[in-house]
Motif scaffolding. Structure first.
Motif, PDB file in Angstrom:
ATOM      1  N   ASN A   1     -32.973 -11.337   4.784  1.00  0.00           N
ATOM      2  CA  ASN A   1     -33.865 -10.322   4.221  1.00  0.00           C
ATOM      3  C   ASN A   1     -34.290  -9.306   5.275  1.00  0.00           C
ATOM      4  OD1 ASN A   1     -33.651 -11.677   1.822  1.00  0.00           O
ATOM      5  ND2 ASN A   1     -35.708 -12.560   1.876  1.00  0.00           N
ATOM      6  N   SER A   2     -34.609  -9.794   6.462  1.00  0.00           N
ATOM      7  CA  SER A   2     -35.017  -8.899   7.543  1.00  0.00           C
ATOM      8  C   SER A   2     -33.890  -7.950   7.925  1.00  0.00           C
ATOM      9  CB  SER A   2     -35.452  -9.726   8.757  1.00  0.00           C
ATOM     10  OG  SER A   2     -35.775  -8.897   9.851  1.00  0.00           O
ATOM     11  N   ASN A   3     -32.673  -8.465   7.999  1.00  0.00           N
ATOM     12  CA  ASN A   3     -31.528  -7.625   8.353  1.00  0.00           C
ATOM     13  C   ASN A   3     -31.255  -6.567   7.290  1.00  0.00           C
ATOM     14  OD1 ASN A   3     -31.122  -8.977  10.750  1.00  0.00           O
ATOM     15  ND2 ASN A   3     -29.509 -10.315   9.957  1.00  0.00           N
ATOM     16  N   SER A   4     -31.445  -6.928   6.020  1.00  0.00           N
ATOM     17  CA  SER A   4     -31.241  -5.962   4.938  1.00  0.00           C
ATOM     18  C   SER A   4     -32.233  -4.809   5.047  1.00  0.00           C
ATOM     19  CB  SER A   4     -31.394  -6.657   3.576  1.00  0.00           C
ATOM     20  OG  SER A   4     -30.384  -7.612   3.376  1.00  0.00           O
ATOM     21  N   ILE A   5     -33.494  -5.134   5.331  1.00  0.00           N
ATOM     22  CA  ILE A   5     -34.520  -4.099   5.467  1.00  0.00           C
ATOM     23  C   ILE A   5     -34.245  -3.223   6.687  1.00  0.00           C
ATOM     24  CG2 ILE A   5     -36.975  -3.716   5.930  1.00  0.00           C
ATOM     25  CD1 ILE A   5     -37.540  -6.228   4.239  1.00  0.00           C
ATOM     26  N   LYS A   6     -33.837  -3.843   7.791  1.00  0.00           N
ATOM     27  CA  LYS A   6     -33.518  -3.071   8.998  1.00  0.00           C
ATOM     28  C   LYS A   6     -32.332  -2.148   8.766  1.00  0.00           C
ATOM     29  CE  LYS A   6     -35.339  -6.430  12.333  1.00  0.00           C
ATOM     30  NZ  LYS A   6     -34.999  -7.435  13.379  1.00  0.00           N
ATOM     31  N   GLN A   7     -31.359  -2.598   7.964  1.00  0.00           N
ATOM     32  CA  GLN A   7     -30.204  -1.755   7.663  1.00  0.00           C
ATOM     33  C   GLN A   7     -30.625  -0.505   6.897  1.00  0.00           C
ATOM     34  OE1 GLN A   7     -26.364  -2.254   8.188  1.00  0.00           O
ATOM     35  NE2 GLN A   7     -27.150  -0.170   8.110  1.00  0.00           N
ATOM     36  N   VAL A   8     -31.516  -0.681   5.912  1.00  0.00           N
ATOM     37  CA  VAL A   8     -32.023   0.465   5.154  1.00  0.00           C
ATOM     38  C   VAL A   8     -32.778   1.417   6.077  1.00  0.00           C
ATOM     39  CG1 VAL A   8     -33.645   1.178   3.354  1.00  0.00           C
ATOM     40  CG2 VAL A   8     -32.118  -0.759   2.952  1.00  0.00           C
ATOM     41  N   GLU A   9     -33.583   0.874   6.966  1.00  0.00           N
ATOM     42  CA  GLU A   9     -34.335   1.713   7.904  1.00  0.00           C
ATOM     43  C   GLU A   9     -33.395   2.491   8.821  1.00  0.00           C
ATOM     44  OE1 GLU A   9     -36.911  -1.066   9.814  1.00  0.00           O
ATOM     45  OE2 GLU A   9     -38.376  -1.087   8.170  1.00  0.00           O
ATOM     46  N   LEU A  10     -32.267   1.881   9.183  1.00  0.00           N
ATOM     47  CA  LEU A  10     -31.286   2.571  10.021  1.00  0.00           C
ATOM     48  C   LEU A  10     -30.652   3.730   9.259  1.00  0.00           C
ATOM     49  CD1 LEU A  10     -29.580   2.829  12.588  1.00  0.00           C
ATOM     50  CD2 LEU A  10     -28.023   1.106  11.635  1.00  0.00           C
ATOM     51  N   TRP A  11     -30.263   3.496   7.993  1.00  0.00           N
ATOM     52  CA  TRP A  11     -29.712   4.583   7.176  1.00  0.00           C
ATOM     53  C   TRP A  11     -30.717   5.723   7.064  1.00  0.00           C
ATOM     54  CZ3 TRP A  11     -28.214   0.876   2.628  1.00  0.00           C
ATOM     55  CH2 TRP A  11     -27.100   0.116   2.993  1.00  0.00           C
ATOM     56  N   GLU A  12     -31.971   5.335   6.844  1.00  0.00           N
ATOM     57  CA  GLU A  12     -33.028   6.336   6.675  1.00  0.00           C
ATOM     58  C   GLU A  12     -33.207   7.164   7.946  1.00  0.00           C
ATOM     59  OE1 GLU A  12     -37.811   6.249   5.794  1.00  0.00           O
ATOM     60  OE2 GLU A  12     -36.539   4.774   4.773  1.00  0.00           O
ATOM     61  N   LYS A  13     -33.178   6.500   9.084  1.00  0.00           N
ATOM     62  CA  LYS A  13     -33.326   7.215  10.358  1.00  0.00           C
ATOM     63  C   LYS A  13     -32.179   8.200  10.558  1.00  0.00           C
ATOM     64  CE  LYS A  13     -33.915   6.490  15.344  1.00  0.00           C
ATOM     65  NZ  LYS A  13     -32.894   7.507  15.702  1.00  0.00           N
ATOM     66  N   ARG A  14     -30.960   7.783  10.256  1.00  0.00           N
ATOM     67  CA  ARG A  14     -29.806   8.676  10.403  1.00  0.00           C
ATOM     68  C   ARG A  14     -29.932   9.880   9.470  1.00  0.00           C
ATOM     69  NH1 ARG A  14     -24.953   4.136  10.347  1.00  0.00           N
ATOM     70  NH2 ARG A  14     -25.275   3.333  12.468  1.00  0.00           N
ATOM     71  N   TYR A  15     -30.400   9.605   8.263  1.00  0.00           N
ATOM     72  CA  TYR A  15     -30.580  10.673   7.275  1.00  0.00           C
ATOM     73  C   TYR A  15     -31.534  11.737   7.810  1.00  0.00           C
ATOM     74  CZ  TYR A  15     -32.396  12.812   2.934  1.00  0.00           C
ATOM     75  OH  TYR A  15     -32.810  13.683   1.960  1.00  0.00           O
TER      76      TYR A  15
ATOM     77  N   ARG B   1     -24.084  14.016   5.535  1.00  0.00           N
ATOM     78  CA  ARG B   1     -22.689  13.619   5.466  1.00  0.00           C
ATOM     79  C   ARG B   1     -22.551  12.175   5.946  1.00  0.00           C
ATOM     80  NH1 ARG B   1     -23.083  17.127   9.804  1.00  0.00           N
ATOM     81  NH2 ARG B   1     -22.681  16.189  11.846  1.00  0.00           N
ATOM     82  N   GLY B   2     -21.525  11.550   5.479  1.00  0.00           N
ATOM     83  CA  GLY B   2     -21.216  10.211   5.939  1.00  0.00           C
ATOM     84  C   GLY B   2     -21.997   9.102   5.279  1.00  0.00           C
ATOM     85  N   ILE B   3     -23.084   9.456   4.530  1.00  0.00           N
ATOM     86  CA  ILE B   3     -23.902   8.367   3.983  1.00  0.00           C
ATOM     87  C   ILE B   3     -23.128   7.554   2.960  1.00  0.00           C
ATOM     88  CG2 ILE B   3     -24.958   9.659   2.086  1.00  0.00           C
ATOM     89  CD1 ILE B   3     -27.570   8.236   2.795  1.00  0.00           C
ATOM     90  N   GLY B   4     -22.170   8.215   2.291  1.00  0.00           N
ATOM     91  CA  GLY B   4     -21.371   7.495   1.307  1.00  0.00           C
ATOM     92  C   GLY B   4     -20.433   6.492   1.937  1.00  0.00           C
ATOM     93  N   CYS B   5     -20.251   6.577   3.265  1.00  0.00           N
ATOM     94  CA  CYS B   5     -19.342   5.661   3.945  1.00  0.00           C
ATOM     95  C   CYS B   5     -20.043   4.409   4.442  1.00  0.00           C
ATOM     96  CB  CYS B   5     -18.677   6.360   5.137  1.00  0.00           C
ATOM     97  SG  CYS B   5     -17.720   7.822   4.683  1.00  0.00           S
ATOM     98  N   TYR B   6     -21.372   4.386   4.402  1.00  0.00           N
ATOM     99  CA  TYR B   6     -22.085   3.216   4.879  1.00  0.00           C
ATOM    100  C   TYR B   6     -21.847   2.049   3.935  1.00  0.00           C
ATOM    101  CZ  TYR B   6     -24.707   6.616   7.662  1.00  0.00           C
ATOM    102  OH  TYR B   6     -25.080   7.610   8.512  1.00  0.00           O
ATOM    103  N   THR B   7     -21.744   0.886   4.471  1.00  0.00           N
ATOM    104  CA  THR B   7     -21.539  -0.311   3.671  1.00  0.00           C
ATOM    105  C   THR B   7     -22.874  -0.966   3.385  1.00  0.00           C
ATOM    106  OG1 THR B   7     -19.386  -0.683   4.692  1.00  0.00           O
ATOM    107  CG2 THR B   7     -20.417  -2.569   3.576  1.00  0.00           C
ATOM    108  N   ILE B   8     -23.136  -1.252   2.127  1.00  0.00           N
ATOM    109  CA  ILE B   8     -24.378  -1.930   1.765  1.00  0.00           C
ATOM    110  C   ILE B   8     -24.377  -3.323   2.373  1.00  0.00           C
ATOM    111  CG2 ILE B   8     -25.642  -2.977  -0.146  1.00  0.00           C
ATOM    112  CD1 ILE B   8     -26.081  -0.076   0.011  1.00  0.00           C
ATOM    113  N   TYR B   9     -25.426  -3.623   3.107  1.00  0.00           N
ATOM    114  CA  TYR B   9     -25.555  -4.962   3.668  1.00  0.00           C
ATOM    115  C   TYR B   9     -26.146  -5.869   2.607  1.00  0.00           C
ATOM    116  CZ  TYR B   9     -26.841  -8.839   6.640  1.00  0.00           C
ATOM    117  OH  TYR B   9     -26.961 -10.087   7.185  1.00  0.00           O
ATOM    118  N   ARG B  10     -25.363  -6.828   2.146  1.00  0.00           N
ATOM    119  CA  ARG B  10     -25.812  -7.713   1.082  1.00  0.00           C
ATOM    120  C   ARG B  10     -26.518  -8.940   1.628  1.00  0.00           C
ATOM    121  NH1 ARG B  10     -23.422  -6.580  -3.835  1.00  0.00           N
ATOM    122  NH2 ARG B  10     -21.789  -5.019  -3.794  1.00  0.00           N
ATOM    123  N   GLY B  11     -26.332  -9.224   2.888  1.00  0.00           N
ATOM    124  CA  GLY B  11     -26.988 -10.389   3.466  1.00  0.00           C
ATOM    125  C   GLY B  11     -26.327 -11.693   3.089  1.00  0.00           C
TER     126      GLY B  11
END
Length: 326
Positions: A290-304, A315-325
């Motif tokens: 769960n912690s890793n999933s939240i951190k992954q979202v925060e990383l996408w958000e920071k890049r955005y 750009r590139g956001i469509g290439c990110y892989t959803i972390y399912r945990g």
């Protein structure tokens, strides 16, 4: 505050030690789970059906492509902060938030607060009030992608929810930017956003049936009784109350909702079997996932927002892989 060595209260909304990060709710008050006549909150079984039917009124793709919230902001500073995310001449954070005036609403017959008629947006926001909010299960039952502002209180079912599978995590101290990114992401990944919303509503409809809630109550009280260091006795002069006597003294919606939610007799089936507690390695794995999933979202958000701040196109956001945990 619960002192060590004493049995904690079963009906207290939150308990723990000073400095505890996550406070627990061992028992949602039965009235708040089932009925709330003071705000026309119908018994859960009937409302579950209405919410399921309300979901069919507008397909997800036809819904407003914004994040919706309606409630009483005056009960908590964090909700007042959320109101700043509303659309203005300067900003559009992709949020449409509304203050609910319950006094005015009651005078007008609750025409604007029917929960089954609020499944009209692709995204819905859940945010706590002064403590845990009863609204969580209603929000998550809409097939909309639920945006959960980082919580500090947990209902009895909350820890079963998985980030980026049942909901999308929103940062507590930067709500507007976090909501803006979540909605932009969802509108760029419509299939995945719908999938998350559907997983949440299926969980609410399938796992929070009243039969299961009563099973949970039984198991909780059974385990709670094992902690008692004394034998409970009926105090001298105590008067026994039954469901009928409580409902008969009520009037109006209170009486109506009590009678609708009245259990007519004992269950014909045995209670469900609760699986054994996690062993330490398994629990650690769940928390880490769960912690890793939240951190992954925060990383996408920071890049955005880094891209936005650099005045470059998204750009590139469509290439990110959803972390399912998994």
């Amino acid at each position: 505050m619960v002192k060590m060595g004493r049995t904690p209260p079963a009906h207290r909304l939150c308990f723990g030690t000073a400095g505890m990060i996550g406070r627990s709710i061992s028992f949602s008050p039965i009235g708040r789970f089932g009925d709330g006549p003071e705000i026309n909150l119908k018994p859960w079984e009937g409302l579950q059906k209405e919410l399921r039917e309300g979901n069919t009124k507008k397909r997800w793709m036809e819904r407003e492509a914004y994040a919706y919230w309606k409630g009483n902001p005056a009960v908590a500073e964090t909700r007042m902060d959320l109101m700043k995310c509303n659309v203005s001449e300067e900003h559009d954070w992709n949020a449409r938030v509304f203050a609910q005036d319950w006094v005015k609403e009651s005078q007008q017959g609750y025409k604007q607060s029917d929960l089954a008629n609020q499944c009209l947006h692709r995204y819905k926001i859940y945010i706590e009030g002064s403590a845990w909010s009863v609204s969580q299960k209603y929000i998550m039952a809409c097939d909309s992608l639920t945006l959960i502002v980082k919580p500090h209180y947990y209902d009895f079912f909350t820890r079963s929810l998985v980030p980026v599978h049942h909901y999308w995590p929103i940062q507590e101290h930067d709500k507007c930017k976090s909501i803006k990114f979540a909605v932009d992401w969802g509108n760029s990944h419509k299939h995945k956003a719908q999938e998350i919303g559907k997983a949440a509503s299926s969980f609410i409809q399938d796992e929070l049936k009243m039969d299961y809630v009563y099973d949970y109550m039984l198991h909780l009280l059974t385990q709670y009784s094992k902690l008692l260091t004394f034998k409970p006795v009926v105090p001298k002069g105590a008067v026994e109350l039954c469901s009928e006597s409580m409902a008969c003294n009520a009037a109006g919606l209170e009486n109506k909702f009590m009678m609708e939610s009245l259990v007519k007799g004992p269950s014909e089936r045995a209670p469900c079997t609760i699986p054994p507690p996690y062993d330490p390695p398994s629990l650690s794995a769940v928390l880490r996932r769960n912690s890793n999933s939240i951190k992954q979202v925060e990383l996408w958000e920071k890049r955005y927002w880094d891209n936005q701040n650099n005045s470059s196109r998204l750009r590139g956001i469509g290439c990110y892989t959803i972390y399912r945990g998994d």
